[in-house]
Design an enzyme around this catalytic site. Sequence first.
Site, PDB file in Angstrom:
ATOM      1  N   LYS A  56      -5.781  -0.557  -6.130  1.00 28.01           N
ATOM      2  CA  LYS A  56      -4.746  -0.736  -7.160  1.00 28.01           C
ATOM      3  C   LYS A  56      -5.085  -1.887  -8.100  1.00 28.01           C
ATOM      4  O   LYS A  56      -4.872  -1.797  -9.305  1.00 28.01           O
ATOM      5  CB  LYS A  56      -3.380  -0.976  -6.506  1.00 28.01           C
ATOM      6  CG  LYS A  56      -2.818   0.248  -5.812  1.00 28.01           C
ATOM      7  CD  LYS A  56      -1.510  -0.093  -5.098  1.00 28.01           C
ATOM      8  CE  LYS A  56      -0.935   1.106  -4.386  1.00 28.01           C
ATOM      9  NZ  LYS A  56       0.309   0.780  -3.674  1.00 28.01           N
ATOM     10  N   SER A  73      -0.410  -4.590  -3.966  1.00 30.62           N
ATOM     11  CA  SER A  73      -0.063  -4.514  -2.554  1.00 30.62           C
ATOM     12  C   SER A  73      -0.002  -3.057  -2.116  1.00 30.62           C
ATOM     13  O   SER A  73       0.205  -2.169  -2.943  1.00 30.62           O
ATOM     14  CB  SER A  73       1.300  -5.191  -2.331  1.00 30.62           C
ATOM     15  OG  SER A  73       1.598  -5.284  -0.964  1.00 30.62           O
ATOM     16  N   ASP A  74      -0.175  -2.826  -0.821  1.00 27.25           N
ATOM     17  CA  ASP A  74       0.017  -1.493  -0.268  1.00 27.25           C
ATOM     18  C   ASP A  74       0.472  -1.612   1.180  1.00 27.25           C
ATOM     19  O   ASP A  74       0.108  -2.556   1.879  1.00 27.25           O
ATOM     20  CB  ASP A  74      -1.268  -0.657  -0.336  1.00 27.25           C
ATOM     21  CG  ASP A  74      -0.963   0.813  -0.140  1.00 27.25           C
ATOM     22  OD1 ASP A  74      -0.537   1.462  -1.119  1.00 27.25           O
ATOM     23  OD2 ASP A  74      -1.097   1.311   0.993  1.00 27.25           O
ATOM     24  N   THR A  75       1.270  -0.637   1.598  1.00 29.91           N
ATOM     25  CA  THR A  75       1.831  -0.621   2.949  1.00 29.91           C
ATOM     26  C   THR A  75       1.551   0.720   3.601  1.00 29.91           C
ATOM     27  O   THR A  75       1.695   1.765   2.965  1.00 29.91           O
ATOM     28  CB  THR A  75       3.361  -0.829   2.894  1.00 29.91           C
ATOM     29  OG1 THR A  75       3.626  -2.076   2.270  1.00 29.91           O
ATOM     30  CG2 THR A  75       3.973  -0.819   4.286  1.00 29.91           C
TER      31      THR A  75
END
Length: 190
Positions: A56, A73-75
């Site tokens: 990203k 960010s990533d989850t």
Amino acid sequence: MIDIGKKIILASKSPRRKELMEGLGIAFEQRTKETEESFPDSLPSEEVAGYLSEKKAKAFLGELENSELIISSDTIVVIDGQIIGKPKDDEDAKKMLQKLSGKMHQVYTAVTLMDDIKIQTLTDMTKVYMKELSDVEIDHYINQYRPFDKAGAYGIQEWIGFIAVEKIEGSYFTVMGFPIHLVYKLLNNW
């Protein structure tokens, strides 16, 4: 309190991430790019959030001014070694919540900071223990909260988190999708 001499750009349209960034009391703007959330099948599950978070950030390569800093960010949610993404529809969300019901799962959230010179990513993991959920509870949650933008089909800060999460081991904000303590740490060390 934090002044790194750069314009901070939050590469997310998530209202939760925006709210948590505002809590730090620093100026930032939101800017997003559509990024395909795919990753190599061979990648260990604990590395996927970091891979996607960097992907990203790197979507902005070549566009950043030297006075700008991207935060992405990533989850992901992992249960029994399997990654659970965002649900496609009601049926998919129900299957995910039934899978999480009565069990422990891990939530991995990664944060990436990138400027025109360097990139740095940190990943945090929190264990979440859920009570057994009835189909009535699951259906109510899906119908009322439409959790289609959330990994694992739930938000800990919503009704289902209030009634179903029995305990966590780790950061609440990691489960929310933005380990703000890591953002603060990275900004202070930038």
